[in-house]
Design a protein around this motif. Structure first.
Motif, short mmCIF file in Angstrom:
data_model
loop_
_atom_site.label_atom_id
_atom_site.label_comp_id
_atom_site.label_asym_id
_atom_site.label_seq_id
_atom_site.Cartn_x
_atom_site.Cartn_y
_atom_site.Cartn_z
N PHE A 469 9.38 -31.63 -7.16
CA PHE A 469 10.48 -31.84 -8.03
C PHE A 469 11.17 -30.52 -8.50
O PHE A 469 12.28 -30.28 -8.12
N ASP A 470 10.92 -29.87 -9.29
CA ASP A 470 10.52 -28.95 -10.07
C ASP A 470 10.68 -27.57 -9.05
O ASP A 470 12.16 -26.42 -9.65
N ARG A 471 9.83 -27.62 -7.60
CA ARG A 471 10.42 -26.36 -6.76
C ARG A 471 12.11 -26.90 -6.68
O ARG A 471 12.02 -25.40 -6.25
N VAL A 472 11.89 -27.64 -6.51
CA VAL A 472 14.15 -28.02 -5.31
C VAL A 472 14.25 -27.44 -6.32
O VAL A 472 15.38 -26.94 -5.65
N LEU A 473 14.83 -28.06 -8.06
CA LEU A 473 15.51 -27.67 -8.50
C LEU A 473 15.58 -26.56 -9.14
O LEU A 473 16.77 -26.04 -9.92
N SER A 474 14.56 -25.69 -8.33
CA SER A 474 14.38 -23.88 -8.81
C SER A 474 15.24 -23.42 -8.17
O SER A 474 16.03 -22.18 -8.36
N ALA A 475 16.35 -23.88 -6.99
CA ALA A 475 16.89 -23.53 -6.05
C ALA A 475 18.05 -23.97 -7.06
O ALA A 475 19.43 -23.33 -5.94
N VAL A 476 18.15 -24.67 -7.56
CA VAL A 476 20.03 -25.01 -8.16
C VAL A 476 20.58 -23.24 -8.72
O VAL A 476 21.98 -23.51 -8.40
N PRO A 477 20.11 -22.98 -9.56
CA PRO A 477 20.64 -21.79 -9.13
C PRO A 477 21.04 -20.77 -8.33
O PRO A 477 22.54 -19.86 -9.02
N MET A 478 20.27 -20.52 -7.24
CA MET A 478 21.12 -19.63 -6.22
C MET A 478 22.21 -20.34 -5.74
O MET A 478 23.22 -20.03 -5.01
N LEU A 479 22.68 -21.98 -5.89
CA LEU A 479 23.40 -22.68 -4.82
C LEU A 479 24.54 -23.04 -5.85
O LEU A 479 25.42 -23.26 -5.95
N THR A 480 24.83 -22.62 -7.09
CA THR A 480 25.25 -22.71 -7.60
C THR A 480 26.92 -21.91 -7.37
O THR A 480 26.75 -20.49 -7.11
N ALA A 496 11.50 -32.03 1.37
CA ALA A 496 9.79 -32.15 0.17
C ALA A 496 9.21 -33.59 0.30
O ALA A 496 8.26 -34.13 0.47
N LEU A 497 9.75 -34.39 1.52
CA LEU A 497 10.15 -36.04 1.81
C LEU A 497 9.11 -35.46 2.63
O LEU A 497 8.30 -36.89 2.85
N LEU A 498 8.58 -34.85 3.55
CA LEU A 498 8.05 -34.81 5.38
C LEU A 498 6.70 -34.47 5.28
O LEU A 498 6.02 -35.61 5.99
N ASP A 499 6.50 -33.26 4.30
CA ASP A 499 4.67 -34.40 4.75
C ASP A 499 4.05 -33.84 2.82
O ASP A 499 4.22 -33.41 1.89
N GLU A 500 2.64 -33.69 2.96
CA GLU A 500 2.59 -34.40 1.52
C GLU A 500 1.90 -32.79 0.56
O GLU A 500 1.83 -32.06 -0.11
N GLU A 501 1.66 -31.91 1.49
CA GLU A 501 1.74 -30.35 1.18
C GLU A 501 2.83 -29.67 0.54
O GLU A 501 2.31 -28.94 -0.10
N GLY A 502 3.71 -30.17 1.15
CA GLY A 502 4.88 -29.57 0.83
C GLY A 502 5.25 -27.92 1.47
O GLY A 502 5.57 -27.23 0.68
N LEU A 503 4.37 -28.05 2.75
CA LEU A 503 4.65 -27.36 3.71
C LEU A 503 6.51 -26.96 4.03
O LEU A 503 7.11 -25.72 4.33
N ALA A 504 6.84 -28.30 5.10
CA ALA A 504 7.82 -28.19 4.90
C ALA A 504 9.28 -27.71 4.00
O ALA A 504 9.96 -26.71 3.97
N LEU A 505 8.69 -27.73 2.43
CA LEU A 505 9.39 -27.23 1.71
C LEU A 505 9.83 -25.56 1.59
O LEU A 505 10.53 -24.97 0.46
N ASP A 506 8.75 -25.24 1.27
CA ASP A 506 8.00 -24.20 1.18
C ASP A 506 9.38 -23.22 2.33
O ASP A 506 9.81 -22.45 1.89
N GLY A 507 9.37 -23.45 3.70
CA GLY A 507 9.67 -22.64 4.56
C GLY A 507 11.41 -22.92 4.33
O GLY A 507 12.15 -22.34 4.24
N ALA A 508 11.65 -24.58 3.48
CA ALA A 508 12.81 -24.46 3.00
C ALA A 508 13.60 -23.34 2.20
O ALA A 508 15.02 -22.98 1.85
N LEU A 509 12.94 -23.72 1.36
CA LEU A 509 13.02 -22.71 0.03
C LEU A 509 13.22 -21.20 0.26
O LEU A 509 14.74 -20.75 -0.31
N LYS A 510 12.86 -20.12 1.77
CA LYS A 510 12.43 -19.74 1.79
C LYS A 510 13.28 -19.11 2.66
O LYS A 510 14.58 -18.22 2.36
N THR A 511 13.57 -20.12 3.04
CA THR A 511 15.55 -19.87 4.25
C THR A 511 17.04 -20.16 2.84
O THR A 511 17.17 -19.23 3.11
N VAL A 512 16.84 -20.90 1.84
CA VAL A 512 17.92 -20.98 1.53
C VAL A 512 17.80 -19.24 0.35
O VAL A 512 18.36 -18.96 -0.03
#
Length: 517
Positions: A469-480, A496-512
Motif C-alpha cells: 500500500f505504501d509503495r503504491v501511494l509513493s507513486a502519487v506525486p509522480m502521477l499528480t 500489487a495484487l498479482l503476487d505475494e512477493e510484490g515482484l509485479a509491483l516492482d516492475g510496474a513502479l519502474k515503468t511509472v
C-alpha cells in the motif's frame, strides 16, 4: 489328471464400462465409488475400483476409477487400474474446476464421454493464496465441456445435497441414474443406498431430488465467476434506540450511498460497538461534505462511496482480539458442524493453527506498555523467542476455548492498545492524501481510496499488505497532474495484487518512474 493339473480360466476381452470420479476430501468420493461397485455386483456384473489420492490442488483431490463388465460364465474380465486418456465412458466431477481438470487430463472425449459435474466452486489453494482475485473462470469450463464431452449434466449438486441434509455423493449418484448411461434400473440404485445402513433417508432424498433435476433440466449454464455481492437493506427501525439513531444519521445521506453506509455500520457495531459506528459516520460526514464541494453530485458521489466501503474495512482491522472473537463464537461452531455434517449424537473438535509474533502481543497491550517494550530491542527479542512459535489450538476444549474467550473479552480496551493507535494514524494519513488530491483530480482521489484494499489480514500478511500500500501511494506525486493518473494508479494496485512477493509491483513502479519520474 494329476493333482498339479489345472484348467485355464478364459479371460474376457469385452470392452468394460469405465467411470472416473474426481472428488475432494469430505465429498464422499469413496462412498460414491463403493455404491457404483455394489450396484454393478448386485446386477451380476464384475466391477473393480481403484483410487489415486492427489495432493497438488487442495491437499485432497482424488481420482476414483471403476471398470465393470457383465459376468460371462467362468470368464474373468481384464480390468484396468487407471483411466486411460480418450478411453473413459463417464466422468463424475464433484466440483466444477475438477471437471475442467478432467478435460485437461484427456479423460473427457466427444466420441464417448458423458460428463456429470456439480457447477459449484470449492476454491483451490492456488486460487486462495493470491493477494487479489485468483479465482478461475468457470465459463472456460462451460465452453470446453461443450466441445470436449459427448453429453453434459451439470448443476449445483452441492447445494441440492445440503438442502436435503446429505452430501454431494448422493446427488451425484442420482444424476448418474438419471443419465441412463448404466444398464441398471432406478430401483437398483435406490436399493444400493438402502443397503449402506447409514444416513439412508437423507441420501435417498438427495438422490431423488438430483434424479428429478437431471431429468427435467440436465444442464445449468448460468454459472458465475464469483457470487454476486448484495448489500443489506436499510431497515425501517430496530428495537434499540441507539441503533435507531445510527439509522437516522444514515438516512441523511443521498439514497445511493445508504446501503454501503449501512453495511459499514453493521460491520463496525459487530466489530466494536455503536459508539465506534458513530465515529465512522463522523468521518463520513466530513468526506461527503468535501465530495459535495468538489463535484460529487456530477460524479455520483464515487468518492464518498469508496470512502464508505474502505473506511469501514480499515477501522475493522484484524487483530488478536478479533481473531479470538470470531473463533469462539457459537455461530462459528454451529457453521462448522453444519459444513461437516455432524449429527446430534456426534462430537467434533476443530484444531486451529496459530503462529503469533511478539508484534501481535505488543499490539494488544496498552499504548504506553507496548511502546516501552518496542523501545527495548533486547527485551523484545527475548520475549519473541518465547512467543513466536506455531501452536495447534483445539478451540473445542475447555482450556483453549477459555483462552480465546478471555482474549475476545478485551474488546472494550481495544481503543487504548498500541495496534489501534497505529491503525488510526495510518488511516488518517491515507484519508489526508485522498482529500488533498480531491480538488485537482477527482478520479485519482477515488483510486487512492480504493488502494486501501491492499491492507488486509494480520501478522505477516498485514505487514506485506501495508508495505505494498505504501509503495503504491509513493507513486502519487509522480502521477499528480497527469491526464491518465487514475488509470496508472489502478494498474499499480492491480500489479500489487498479482503476487505475494510484490515482484509485479516492482516492475510496474519502474515503468511509472521511467515515464513520469
Amino acid at each position: 489328471m494329476t493333482r498339479h493339473e489345472t484348467f485355464p480360466v478364459r479371460l474376457s476381452t469385452d470392452k468394460p464400462i469405465s467411470i472416473a470420479i474426481l472428488a475432494m476430501g469430505g465429498q464422499g468420493g469413496g462412498v460414491l465409488s463403493d455404491w457404483i461397485v455394489a450396484l454393478a455386483e448386485s446386477q451380476g456384473w464384475y466391477a473393480q475400483s481403484t483410487s489415486v489420492p492427489g495432493v497438488a490442488q487442495r491437499t485432497g483431490a482424488t481420482i476414483y476409477y471403476i471398470e465393470m463388465l457383465p459376468a460371462r460364465g467362468n470368464q474373468a474380465p481384464i480390468l484396468s487400474l487407471m483411466p486411460t486418456p480418450g478411453d473413459v465412458d463417464i466422468v463424475l466431477a464433484a466440483e466444477f474446476m475438477e471437471a475442467g481438470r478432467s478435460m485437461l487430463r484427456g479423460l473427457v472425449t466427444p466420441e464417448r464421454t458423458t460428463l456429470i459435474a456439480s457447477n459449484h466452486r470449492s476454491y483451490a489453494v492456488s486460487e486462495k493464496e493470491k493477494p487479489g482475485d485468483g479465482i478461475g473462470d468457470p465459463n472456460m469450463v462451460v465452453e470446453a465441456a461443450g466441445v470436449a464431452a459427448k453429453r453434459i449434466i451439470t448443476f449445483d449438486m452441492q447445494q441440492l445435497a445440503e438442502k436435503n441434509g446429505s452430501v454431494i455423493s448422493s446427488a451425484m449418484f442420482g444424476a448418474l441414474a438419471a443419465a441412463n448411461v448404466l444398464p441398471f434400473p432406478q430401483s437398483a440404485f435406490e436399493a444400493t443406498i438402502k443397503s449402506g445402513g447409514k444416513g439412508i433417508d437423507a441420501s435417498l432424498r438427495a438422490f431423488q431430488a438430483a434424479f428429478e433435476r437431471a431429468t427435467e433440466k440436465p444442464t445449468d449454464k448460468a454459472v458465475v465467476r464469483t457470487p454476486e455481492k448484495t448489500l443489506p437493506e436499510l431497515p425501517a427501525s430496530t428495537k434499540s434506540e441507539v441503533l435507531n439513531r445510527i439509522l437516522g444519521r444514515i438516512r441523511t445521506y443521498p439514497e445511493s450511498l445508504q446501503p454501503m453506509l449501512f453495511a459499514g455500520v453493521k460491520r463496525l457495531v459487530d466489530y466494536q460497538d455503536a459508539a465506534y459506528a458513530h465515529e465512522y459516520l463522523d468521518g463520513m460526514d466530513a468526506m461527503l461534505k468535501l465530495d459535495f464541494a468538489n463535484g460529487g453530485a456530477a460524479n455520483n458521489f464515487r468518492f464518498t462511496q469508496e470512502a464508505a466501503k474502505y473506511l469501514a474495512v480499515a477501522m475493522a482491522y484484524d487483530d488478536v482480539i478479533r481473531v479470538a472473537d470470531l473463533k469462539s463464537r457459537g455461530s462459528r461452531f454451529e457453521r462448522v458442524r453444519k459444513e461437516v455434517g455432524v449429527k446430534d449424537d456426534q462430537l467434533i473438535y476443530t484444531t486451529e493453527y496459530m503462529h503469533p509474533r511478539m508484534e501481535e502481543v505488543a499490539g494488544t497491550l496498552p499504548l504506553a506498555l507496548g511502546r516501552f517494550l518496542e523501545s527495548r530491542p533486547g527485551l523484545f527479542k527475548t520475549l519473541d523467542r518465547l512467543v513466536n512459535r506455531g501452536r495447534r489450538v483445539k478451540s473445542g476444549t475447555v482450556g483453549w476455548f477459555l483462552a480465546l474467550y478471555i482474549l475476545s473479552a478485551m474488546k472494550p480496551m481495544r481503543r487504548r492498545t498500541l495496534r489501534h493507535s497505529r491503525e488510526m494514524d495510518h488511516i488518517t494519513q491515507w484519508r489526508n492524501i485522498a482529500v488533498s488530491m480531491l480538488p485537482q483530480d477527482y478520479d485519482l482521489a477515488v483510486e487512492i481510496l480504493a488502494c486501501r484494499r491492499l491492507v488486509k489480514g494480520y501478522s505477516d500478511t498485514h505487514a506485506r499488505g501495508q508495505s505494498k500500500f505504501d509503495r503504491v501511494l509513493s507513486a502519487v506525486p509522480m502521477l499528480t497532474g497527469r491526464p491518465d493518473s487514475a488509470a496508472w494508479l489502478r494498474r499499480l494496485r492491480q500489479a500489487a495484487l498479482l503476487d505475494e512477493e510484490g515482484l509485479a509491483l516492482d516492475g510496474a513502479l519502474k515503468t511509472v518512474a521511467s515515464i513520469y519520474g
